[in-house]
Design a protein around this motif. Sequence first.
Motif, PDB file in Angstrom:
ATOM      1  N   THR A  73      37.045  25.222  44.522  1.00 53.49           N
ATOM      2  CA  THR A  73      38.281  25.906  44.126  1.00 53.49           C
ATOM      3  C   THR A  73      38.002  27.371  43.782  1.00 53.49           C
ATOM      4  OG1 THR A  73      39.240  23.864  43.248  1.00 53.49           O
ATOM      5  CG2 THR A  73      40.189  25.923  42.465  1.00 53.49           C
ATOM      6  N   SER A  74      36.992  27.586  42.953  1.00 54.43           N
ATOM      7  CA  SER A  74      36.639  28.968  42.567  1.00 54.43           C
ATOM      8  C   SER A  74      36.400  29.824  43.799  1.00 54.43           C
ATOM      9  CB  SER A  74      35.372  28.982  41.706  1.00 54.43           C
ATOM     10  OG  SER A  74      35.536  28.170  40.583  1.00 54.43           O
ATOM     11  N   ALA A  75      35.640  29.277  44.729  1.00 51.24           N
ATOM     12  CA  ALA A  75      35.269  30.032  45.929  1.00 51.24           C
ATOM     13  C   ALA A  75      36.497  30.450  46.723  1.00 51.24           C
ATOM     14  CB  ALA A  75      34.331  29.198  46.792  1.00 51.24           C
ATOM     15  N   SER A  76      37.482  29.534  46.824  1.00 54.45           N
ATOM     16  CA  SER A  76      38.663  29.833  47.634  1.00 54.45           C
ATOM     17  C   SER A  76      39.518  30.928  46.994  1.00 54.45           C
ATOM     18  CB  SER A  76      39.477  28.570  47.854  1.00 54.45           C
ATOM     19  OG  SER A  76      40.197  28.236  46.694  1.00 54.45           O
ATOM     20  N   LEU A  77      39.321  31.162  45.681  1.00 48.45           N
ATOM     21  CA  LEU A  77      40.107  32.188  44.995  1.00 48.45           C
ATOM     22  C   LEU A  77      39.401  33.544  44.958  1.00 48.45           C
ATOM     23  CD1 LEU A  77      41.343  30.032  42.004  1.00 48.45           C
ATOM     24  CD2 LEU A  77      42.801  31.037  43.761  1.00 48.45           C
ATOM     25  N   SER A  78      38.081  33.503  45.080  1.00 52.94           N
ATOM     26  CA  SER A  78      37.318  34.743  44.899  1.00 52.94           C
ATOM     27  C   SER A  78      37.676  35.793  45.948  1.00 52.94           C
ATOM     28  CB  SER A  78      35.822  34.453  44.924  1.00 52.94           C
ATOM     29  OG  SER A  78      35.464  33.903  46.173  1.00 52.94           O
ATOM     30  N   GLY A  79      38.138  35.329  47.105  1.00 48.23           N
ATOM     31  CA  GLY A  79      38.554  36.268  48.148  1.00 48.23           C
ATOM     32  C   GLY A  79      39.690  37.165  47.680  1.00 48.23           C
ATOM     33  N   ILE A  80      40.651  36.572  46.960  1.00 51.37           N
ATOM     34  CA  ILE A  80      41.805  37.329  46.478  1.00 51.37           C
ATOM     35  C   ILE A  80      41.367  38.399  45.484  1.00 51.37           C
ATOM     36  CG2 ILE A  80      43.971  37.136  45.200  1.00 51.37           C
ATOM     37  CD1 ILE A  80      44.028  34.165  46.336  1.00 51.37           C
ATOM     38  N   VAL A  81      40.369  38.058  44.677  1.00 49.12           N
ATOM     39  CA  VAL A  81      39.863  39.011  43.689  1.00 49.12           C
ATOM     40  C   VAL A  81      39.247  40.211  44.400  1.00 49.12           C
ATOM     41  CG1 VAL A  81      38.223  39.355  41.791  1.00 49.12           C
ATOM     42  CG2 VAL A  81      39.418  37.168  42.028  1.00 49.12           C
ATOM     43  N   PRO A  89      47.237  45.262  42.093  1.00 50.49           N
ATOM     44  CA  PRO A  89      46.726  44.211  41.193  1.00 50.49           C
ATOM     45  C   PRO A  89      47.790  43.182  40.808  1.00 50.49           C
ATOM     46  CG  PRO A  89      45.944  46.354  40.480  1.00 50.49           C
ATOM     47  CD  PRO A  89      46.936  46.609  41.578  1.00 50.49           C
ATOM     48  N   GLU A  90      49.020  43.631  40.615  1.00 47.58           N
ATOM     49  CA  GLU A  90      50.072  42.680  40.246  1.00 47.58           C
ATOM     50  C   GLU A  90      50.305  41.659  41.363  1.00 47.58           C
ATOM     51  OE1 GLU A  90      53.522  44.212  38.237  1.00 47.58           O
ATOM     52  OE2 GLU A  90      54.789  42.640  39.093  1.00 47.58           O
ATOM     53  N   ALA A  91      50.351  42.150  42.596  1.00 46.38           N
ATOM     54  CA  ALA A  91      50.539  41.250  43.732  1.00 46.38           C
ATOM     55  C   ALA A  91      49.360  40.289  43.862  1.00 46.38           C
ATOM     56  CB  ALA A  91      50.707  42.053  45.019  1.00 46.38           C
ATOM     57  N   ARG A  92      48.149  40.811  43.634  1.00 42.42           N
ATOM     58  CA  ARG A  92      46.955  39.964  43.734  1.00 42.42           C
ATOM     59  C   ARG A  92      46.974  38.870  42.666  1.00 42.42           C
ATOM     60  NH1 ARG A  92      43.246  44.572  43.228  1.00 42.42           N
ATOM     61  NH2 ARG A  92      41.506  43.208  42.714  1.00 42.42           N
ATOM     62  N   LEU A  93      47.398  39.273  41.449  1.00 45.80           N
ATOM     63  CA  LEU A  93      47.479  38.295  40.359  1.00 45.80           C
ATOM     64  C   LEU A  93      48.472  37.187  40.722  1.00 45.80           C
ATOM     65  CD1 LEU A  93      45.840  38.468  37.818  1.00 45.80           C
ATOM     66  CD2 LEU A  93      47.812  39.387  36.618  1.00 45.80           C
ATOM     67  N   ARG A  94      49.599  37.611  41.264  1.00 41.64           N
ATOM     68  CA  ARG A  94      50.629  36.655  41.677  1.00 41.64           C
ATOM     69  C   ARG A  94      50.086  35.726  42.769  1.00 41.64           C
ATOM     70  NH1 ARG A  94      56.206  36.264  41.025  1.00 41.64           N
ATOM     71  NH2 ARG A  94      56.514  38.181  39.862  1.00 41.64           N
ATOM     72  N   THR A  95      49.433  36.317  43.763  1.00 41.31           N
ATOM     73  CA  THR A  95      48.869  35.518  44.855  1.00 41.31           C
ATOM     74  C   THR A  95      47.800  34.558  44.336  1.00 41.31           C
ATOM     75  OG1 THR A  95      49.220  37.386  46.346  1.00 41.31           O
ATOM     76  CG2 THR A  95      47.760  35.635  47.116  1.00 41.31           C
ATOM     77  N   THR A 131      38.472  32.670  34.579  1.00 44.13           N
ATOM     78  CA  THR A 131      38.922  33.783  33.736  1.00 44.13           C
ATOM     79  C   THR A 131      38.113  35.036  34.049  1.00 44.13           C
ATOM     80  OG1 THR A 131      37.527  33.023  31.930  1.00 44.13           O
ATOM     81  CG2 THR A 131      39.818  32.350  31.863  1.00 44.13           C
ATOM     82  N   GLY A 132      36.884  34.853  34.487  1.00 46.36           N
ATOM     83  CA  GLY A 132      36.086  36.001  34.938  1.00 46.36           C
ATOM     84  C   GLY A 132      36.751  36.684  36.128  1.00 46.36           C
ATOM     85  N   GLN A 133      37.212  35.879  37.077  1.00 45.12           N
ATOM     86  CA  GLN A 133      37.920  36.438  38.241  1.00 45.12           C
ATOM     87  C   GLN A 133      39.164  37.193  37.784  1.00 45.12           C
ATOM     88  OE1 GLN A 133      38.669  33.802  41.492  1.00 45.12           O
ATOM     89  NE2 GLN A 133      36.609  32.927  41.523  1.00 45.12           N
ATOM     90  N   LEU A 134      39.911  36.578  36.875  1.00 42.57           N
ATOM     91  CA  LEU A 134      41.130  37.230  36.370  1.00 42.57           C
ATOM     92  C   LEU A 134      40.789  38.536  35.665  1.00 42.57           C
ATOM     93  CD1 LEU A 134      43.241  34.258  34.941  1.00 42.57           C
ATOM     94  CD2 LEU A 134      43.704  35.646  36.967  1.00 42.57           C
ATOM     95  N   VAL A 158      54.879  36.672  32.270  1.00 40.44           N
ATOM     96  CA  VAL A 158      53.515  37.122  31.975  1.00 40.44           C
ATOM     97  C   VAL A 158      53.233  38.478  32.628  1.00 40.44           C
ATOM     98  CG1 VAL A 158      51.084  36.632  32.475  1.00 40.44           C
ATOM     99  CG2 VAL A 158      52.561  34.840  31.530  1.00 40.44           C
ATOM    100  N   LEU A 159      53.678  38.645  33.870  1.00 42.45           N
ATOM    101  CA  LEU A 159      53.431  39.923  34.564  1.00 42.45           C
ATOM    102  C   LEU A 159      54.193  41.064  33.888  1.00 42.45           C
ATOM    103  CD1 LEU A 159      53.308  38.873  38.331  1.00 42.45           C
ATOM    104  CD2 LEU A 159      51.405  39.390  36.794  1.00 42.45           C
ATOM    105  N   ARG A 160      55.407  40.771  33.429  1.00 41.02           N
ATOM    106  CA  ARG A 160      56.155  41.776  32.673  1.00 41.02           C
ATOM    107  C   ARG A 160      55.374  42.209  31.435  1.00 41.02           C
ATOM    108  NH1 ARG A 160      61.737  42.866  32.337  1.00 41.02           N
ATOM    109  NH2 ARG A 160      61.445  42.846  30.087  1.00 41.02           N
ATOM    110  N   GLY A 161      54.784  41.206  30.763  1.00 43.91           N
ATOM    111  CA  GLY A 161      54.019  41.489  29.546  1.00 43.91           C
ATOM    112  C   GLY A 161      52.765  42.287  29.813  1.00 43.91           C
ATOM    113  N   LEU A 162      52.312  42.244  31.067  1.00 45.19           N
ATOM    114  CA  LEU A 162      51.065  42.893  31.442  1.00 45.19           C
ATOM    115  C   LEU A 162      51.293  44.358  31.815  1.00 45.19           C
ATOM    116  CD1 LEU A 162      48.413  41.418  31.459  1.00 45.19           C
ATOM    117  CD2 LEU A 162      48.777  40.833  33.858  1.00 45.19           C
TER     118      LEU A 162
END
Lengths: 195, 195
Positions: free
Chosen positions: B67-75, B81-87, B129-132, B189-193
């Motif tokens: 799972t981690s690996a499949s997400l690291s590409g987006i990072v 950054p907002e779009a990436r966070l959403r994705t 959370t490191g990726q985030l 959450v994105l609004r808060g960010l």
Amino acid sequence: MAPTSEPLTAARILEATEEVLRRHGPAKATVVDVARALGVSHGSVYRHFRTKAALREAVTERWLDRTSASLSGIVAEDGDPEARLRTWFTTLFEAKRHKAGDDPELFATYMVLIGEHSAVVDRHIADLTGQLTTIVEDGVRRGVFASASPAVTARAVFDATGRFHDPCYVRDWEQPGIDDEFEAVVGLVLRGLRV
Amino acid sequence: MAPTSEPLTAARILEATEEVLRRHGPAKATVVDVARALGVSHGSVYRHFRTKAALREAVTERWLDRTSASLSGIVAEDGDPEARLRTWFTTLFEAKRHKAGDDPELFATYMVLIGEHSAVVDRHIADLTGQLTTIVEDGVRRGVFASASPAVTARAVFDATGRFHDPCYVRDWEQPGIDDEFEAVVGLVLRGLRV
DNA sequence: CAGCTGACAAATATTGAAATCTGTCACCTG
DNA sequence: CAGGTGACAGATTTCAATATTTGTCAGCTG
């Protein structure tokens, strides 16, 4: 114990059931135990509650309603909506954490009951998000919160703070740093709520 | 089955263990079953993994790492950054929901494993959370996110979205309206960010 | 006669003896 | 001699016999 005295009411049965659950735990608490605690035959208990499940459900509902009631006061206050929201969550988190920390076995018992009666839990969540909706609506009215749909927003706020009230996270509530995490999440959510 | 062929490696044992877990479930999957699937004696399995728990832990870690690996590409991407966070969250939620929906039994199996190996789960959460944190830092650098401490903020964002990735909410993932709830929480959450 | 009782059938839980599994290790074998 | 085996002791699980509990109801009793 008490051979006979007051009339047998649903309220007395619920009281006795809570006590039996506290003493024996969810797995070993039987209807016969409850009847014995009240000095009656178990048939009498079935006169007030159709099944054992209905009895346990009523106990669960009572327990959850006590939490709702203790929060409703904060909703009724008329101060800054943001401060009230913060107080509401702090109070909820504190209450849950204390219930879990002070008597872990009893809390575990209620977690089992909650798992058995999801309909009651759904009602309770609807109740709590209803309270939040009132605060959000108030904030929108006063122009401090932005929300197209207070009910949806209230639900989002509730979901976002799940880690600090959902019993599936009990273990985390004793962890050091949890208060900082609570502040971080509540802070983030409140920022997202502001106009 | 296969009498003898390739050398017995940790990787082959993990593969076979996954298969046995898939077939028999977490309660009935034994080390003897794994050995039988590989055509070796169970003593050989113990040559690569000190205990049954260590073997199951390794399987769990492998599963979470996928799972981690499949997400690291987006990072690693370099877009908004907002779009990436959403994705990132959409991808995580979709992945979890499909895993749970497509093969509920297997997902239940992994939920049991996750419950057995909390240290592995903690590592996995630290990983995510490191990726985030990387995305949040990027957002701060570009002046689109406000955060005094990206690591704390990243953790808050992760916690706030727990309902859409924490397995304790699997049941909710099939419920109608869950997508709206996801949008509401992520939007909040994105609004808060934002700065 | 309203409220309670307790014997009962069916469902559920407990128990303990037998079977299986885990983890070790002295010894094979290519 | 590196890699594998399988017999073994102790821990754990299974399974079927046994006991308890749930929910009903005809009848008792104040």
